[in-house]
Design an enzyme around this catalytic site. Sequence first.
Site, PDB file in Angstrom:
ATOM      1  N   ASP A  10       0.865  -1.182   0.000  1.00 51.61           N
ATOM      2  CA  ASP A  10       0.000   0.000   0.000  1.00 51.61           C
ATOM      3  C   ASP A  10       0.904   1.236   0.000  1.00 51.61           C
ATOM      4  O   ASP A  10       1.270   1.751   1.061  1.00 51.61           O
ATOM      5  CB  ASP A  10      -0.915  -0.034   1.220  1.00 51.61           C
ATOM      6  CG  ASP A  10      -1.893   1.133   1.252  1.00 51.61           C
ATOM      7  OD1 ASP A  10      -1.859   1.974   0.338  1.00 51.61           O
ATOM      8  OD2 ASP A  10      -2.687   1.204   2.210  1.00 51.61           O
ATOM      9  N   HIS A  11       1.245   1.699  -1.200  1.00 53.97           N
ATOM     10  CA  HIS A  11       2.210   2.792  -1.361  1.00 53.97           C
ATOM     11  C   HIS A  11       1.597   3.998  -2.062  1.00 53.97           C
ATOM     12  O   HIS A  11       0.609   3.870  -2.790  1.00 53.97           O
ATOM     13  CB  HIS A  11       3.410   2.313  -2.187  1.00 53.97           C
ATOM     14  CG  HIS A  11       4.502   1.712  -1.375  1.00 53.97           C
ATOM     15  ND1 HIS A  11       5.803   2.157  -1.428  1.00 53.97           N
ATOM     16  CD2 HIS A  11       4.494   0.711  -0.464  1.00 53.97           C
ATOM     17  CE1 HIS A  11       6.547   1.445  -0.602  1.00 53.97           C
ATOM     18  NE2 HIS A  11       5.775   0.557  -0.012  1.00 53.97           N
TER      19      HIS A  11
ATOM     20  N   GLY B 299       4.615   2.502   9.155  1.00 58.94           N
ATOM     21  CA  GLY B 299       4.710   3.336   7.965  1.00 58.94           C
ATOM     22  C   GLY B 299       6.114   3.725   7.557  1.00 58.94           C
ATOM     23  O   GLY B 299       7.090   3.497   8.279  1.00 58.94           O
ATOM     24  N   GLU B 300       6.180   4.323   6.359  1.00 57.31           N
ATOM     25  CA  GLU B 300       7.426   4.851   5.810  1.00 57.31           C
ATOM     26  C   GLU B 300       7.217   6.305   5.372  1.00 57.31           C
ATOM     27  O   GLU B 300       6.175   6.647   4.794  1.00 57.31           O
ATOM     28  CB  GLU B 300       7.897   4.038   4.593  1.00 57.31           C
ATOM     29  CG  GLU B 300       8.234   2.593   4.897  1.00 57.31           C
ATOM     30  CD  GLU B 300       7.115   1.655   4.460  1.00 57.31           C
ATOM     31  OE1 GLU B 300       6.229   2.074   3.693  1.00 57.31           O
ATOM     32  OE2 GLU B 300       7.121   0.493   4.902  1.00 57.31           O
TER      33      GLU B 300
ATOM     34  N   ASN C  14       5.862   7.280   1.818  1.00 56.07           N
ATOM     35  CA  ASN C  14       4.447   7.332   1.477  1.00 56.07           C
ATOM     36  C   ASN C  14       3.657   8.336   2.307  1.00 56.07           C
ATOM     37  O   ASN C  14       2.715   8.948   1.811  1.00 56.07           O
ATOM     38  CB  ASN C  14       3.822   5.949   1.667  1.00 56.07           C
ATOM     39  CG  ASN C  14       4.548   4.893   0.866  1.00 56.07           C
ATOM     40  OD1 ASN C  14       4.665   5.004  -0.335  1.00 56.07           O
ATOM     41  ND2 ASN C  14       5.049   3.873   1.562  1.00 56.07           N
TER      42      ASN C  14
ATOM     43  N   LYS D  63      15.333   0.518   9.330  1.00 56.52           N
ATOM     44  CA  LYS D  63      15.702   1.761  10.007  1.00 56.52           C
ATOM     45  C   LYS D  63      16.037   2.850   8.995  1.00 56.52           C
ATOM     46  O   LYS D  63      15.835   4.041   9.250  1.00 56.52           O
ATOM     47  CB  LYS D  63      16.881   1.517  10.947  1.00 56.52           C
ATOM     48  CG  LYS D  63      16.510   0.732  12.198  1.00 56.52           C
ATOM     49  CD  LYS D  63      17.657   0.646  13.182  1.00 56.52           C
ATOM     50  CE  LYS D  63      17.228  -0.080  14.447  1.00 56.52           C
ATOM     51  NZ  LYS D  63      18.328  -0.179  15.440  1.00 56.52           N
TER      52      LYS D  63
END
Length: 323
Positions: free
Chosen positions: A37-38, A106-107, A110, A242
Amino acid sequence: MVRIGYTMMTEQAGPRELVDHVVRAEQAGYDFSVTSDHYFPWLRSQGHSPYAWSVLGAAAQATSRIPLMTYVTCPTVRYHPAVVAQKAATLQLLSEGRFRLGLGAGENLNEHVVGGGWPSVDVRHEMLEEAVEIIRALFAGGHVNHRGTHFDVESARLWDLPDEPPPIGIAVSGEQSCALAGRLADLVIATEPKAGLLESFDRHGGEGKPRVGQLPVCYDPDRDTAIKRAHSQFRWFGSGWKVNSELPHPDAFEAATQFVTPDDVAASIPCGDDPEDFVEAVRPYAEAGFGEIALVQIGGESQPAYLDWAEKTLLPALRDAFG
């Protein structure tokens, strides 16, 4: 027995193609499927990033057997948890009970698109815990009011609820996320074959719960072609979460991976068409205790040939090896 899954990787194919691919994966005999999911691809060479929830809705209608799962959705920044609960309940109804809600912290790649900065990892885990609390309350029915540290919910209710809510999985990469998952999740999600992650999950309440892993592979009859494609599209994978969770843009991943060589990628991702190489890549996950392992075939255009090969060669080899 190990169940083998198929990954709809939204970063490398368009929405119609993704649905076609999971239909073929169901026909080929995969045990389950997962979907990223991006908002952005990791690298520009991947070239796609459609809205995963629309793809999942279409996949739910186009398939009849294969389970579906987000791998994973961040329910804290880009999406409010009350909206995630509504989406997940609807997808569980559309799929007639085949959906699992995979969540993660999350990231930046995105989540930065809505502005407001990127919280520290400790804050992200606090937000995830609060989000799970809200989602579970909405899954339980009735009106939900919530005044929290990070989220407010004002008299929310899900009007279309499945008889059984989707199980909730939480992605882990270290002790803190394992503790959170052990307390809150119905299953655990990881992309590294580290037995220590599962041991930590068990210590914090996860014993006996399903565990789902994922690894990239790159099939091609020509191994050099496979290595070249894997390097072009997946050299970011070895950076570790990380790093991967913090970088804000595909260009940042380009810069961070500029010295990764094709040989480096080939040493960590099985490439070519020898099924034994793929079996040996799966083995550490099975030995670590993962009961479900989702494979990511690298390259959107390579999916049809890969799925044909998987049906005839790869899946039988994996079942011979792992039951």
